[in-house]
Design an enzyme around this catalytic site. Structure first.
Site, PDB file in Angstrom:
ATOM      1  N   LYS A  10       0.840  -1.209   0.000  1.00  0.00           N
ATOM      2  CA  LYS A  10       0.000   0.000   0.000  1.00  0.00           C
ATOM      3  C   LYS A  10       0.875   1.260   0.000  1.00  0.00           C
ATOM      4  CE  LYS A  10      -3.990  -2.082   2.405  1.00  0.00           C
ATOM      5  NZ  LYS A  10      -4.773  -2.038   3.676  1.00  0.00           N
ATOM      6  N   ASN A 123      -1.783  -0.028   7.308  1.00  0.00           N
ATOM      7  CA  ASN A 123      -1.327  -1.380   7.647  1.00  0.00           C
ATOM      8  C   ASN A 123      -0.527  -2.038   6.526  1.00  0.00           C
ATOM      9  OD1 ASN A 123      -3.401  -1.996   5.933  1.00  0.00           O
ATOM     10  ND2 ASN A 123      -4.655  -3.068   7.431  1.00  0.00           N
ATOM     11  N   GLU A 137      -9.584 -10.677  -7.498  1.00  0.00           N
ATOM     12  CA  GLU A 137      -8.588  -9.595  -7.394  1.00  0.00           C
ATOM     13  C   GLU A 137      -7.442  -9.775  -8.388  1.00  0.00           C
ATOM     14  OE1 GLU A 137      -7.554  -9.464  -3.244  1.00  0.00           O
ATOM     15  OE2 GLU A 137      -9.478  -8.569  -2.682  1.00  0.00           O
TER      16      GLU A 137
HETATM   17  P1  IDP Z   1      -7.797  -6.860   5.420  1.00  0.00           P
HETATM   18  O1  IDP Z   1      -6.995  -5.808   4.704  1.00  0.00           O
HETATM   19  O2  IDP Z   1      -7.047  -7.430   6.598  1.00  0.00           O
HETATM   20  O3  IDP Z   1      -8.353  -7.931   4.514  1.00  0.00           O
HETATM   21  P2  IDP Z   1     -10.504  -5.776   5.527  1.00  0.00           P
HETATM   22  O4  IDP Z   1     -11.494  -6.045   6.622  1.00  0.00           O
HETATM   23  O5  IDP Z   1     -10.751  -6.429   4.210  1.00  0.00           O
HETATM   24  O6  IDP Z   1      -9.056  -6.115   6.094  1.00  0.00           O
HETATM   25  O7  IDP Z   1     -10.457  -4.196   5.341  1.00  0.00           O
HETATM   26  C1  IDP Z   1      -9.759  -3.604   4.269  1.00  0.00           C
HETATM   27  C2  IDP Z   1      -8.926  -2.461   4.810  1.00  0.00           C
HETATM   28  O8  IDP Z   1      -9.809  -1.455   5.329  1.00  0.00           O
HETATM   29  C3  IDP Z   1      -8.010  -2.811   5.986  1.00  0.00           C
HETATM   30  O9  IDP Z   1      -6.762  -3.334   5.574  1.00  0.00           O
HETATM   31  C4  IDP Z   1      -7.866  -1.493   6.692  1.00  0.00           C
HETATM   32  O10 IDP Z   1      -6.899  -0.667   6.021  1.00  0.00           O
HETATM   33  C5  IDP Z   1      -9.243  -0.867   6.498  1.00  0.00           C
HETATM   34  N1  IDP Z   1     -10.166  -1.126   7.618  1.00  0.00           N
HETATM   35  C6  IDP Z   1     -10.812  -2.282   7.913  1.00  0.00           C
HETATM   36  N2  IDP Z   1     -11.597  -2.137   8.982  1.00  0.00           N
HETATM   37  C7  IDP Z   1     -11.461  -0.853   9.382  1.00  0.00           C
HETATM   38  C8  IDP Z   1     -12.034  -0.077  10.456  1.00  0.00           C
HETATM   39  O11 IDP Z   1     -12.832  -0.532  11.274  1.00  0.00           O
HETATM   40  N3  IDP Z   1     -11.617   1.216  10.536  1.00  0.00           N
HETATM   41  C9  IDP Z   1     -10.724   1.769   9.664  1.00  0.00           C
HETATM   42  N4  IDP Z   1     -10.188   1.078   8.669  1.00  0.00           N
HETATM   43  C10 IDP Z   1     -10.540  -0.207   8.506  1.00  0.00           C
END
Ligand code: IDP
Ligand code: MG
Length: 161
Positions: A10, A123, A137
């Protein structure tokens, strides 16, 4: 089962200048890079990529974050690579991601803190969450001719065959 999975370094990873270190973590477990490019994500691509999250409260912050600068997109191939890559990447929230994982080793912020700031926890990595997501994807990010079949030392040593 040999699988292909999508990984994005990212914008925060690219801007912190350790793409090489992160790619090395995938290479050293024997995963094969079968596609790789740098892309500046558009809002339209973000909505397709994060279609499961578009309606969520955090989506506007997520789109702002992922479109702020280029990402490095990769397709990694290996045995159960979806699960293996998720293990190396660690859980979504840097605060709870275990040490030894990429998110646990290179970030620390909580989702609560990010939500309070109206942003997302930076992250570092995206990795497909399951086989179905990986299929979608990989085809969203790469044309068939951008993906390559070749042998690595692991194939030659018949670890993967
Ligand atoms: P992942 O990247 O571990 O698969 P996902 O739940 O698919 O996680 O969410 C996509 C991205 O959205 C996450 O990597 C994170 O950057 C962001 N994200 C997920 N949940 C939250 C939240 O509750 N608050 C803020 N950002 C979030
Ligand atoms: Mg996800």
């Amino acid at each position: 089962m040999i699988q292909r999975t999508l990984v994005l370094l990212k914008p925060d990873a690219v801007q912190r200048c350790f793409c090489g270190e992160l790619i090395a973590r995938f290479e050293r477990v024997g995963l094969k890079i079968v596609g790789m490019k740098m892309v500046w994500v558009s809002a339209e691509q973000s909505k397709k990529h994060y279609s499961a999250h578009v309606k969520k409260d955090f989506y506007p912050g997520l789109e702002k974050f992922i479109t702020q600068g280029p990402v490095v997109a990769m397709v990694l191939e290996g045995v159960d690579s979806v699960e293996v890559v998720r293990k190396l990447v660690g859980s979504t929230e840097p605060k709870t991601a275990l040490p030894g994982t990429i998110r646990g080793d290179y970030a620390h912020v909580s989702l609560q803190h990010a939500n309070e700031k109206g942003t997302v926890a930076a992250n570092l990595i995206h990795a497909s969450g399951n086989a179905e997501e990986a299929k979608y994807e990989v085809s969203l990010w790469f044309k068939p001719e951008e993906l390559h079949s070749y042998k690595t030392v692991h194939d030659i040593q018949t670890i993967l065959e």
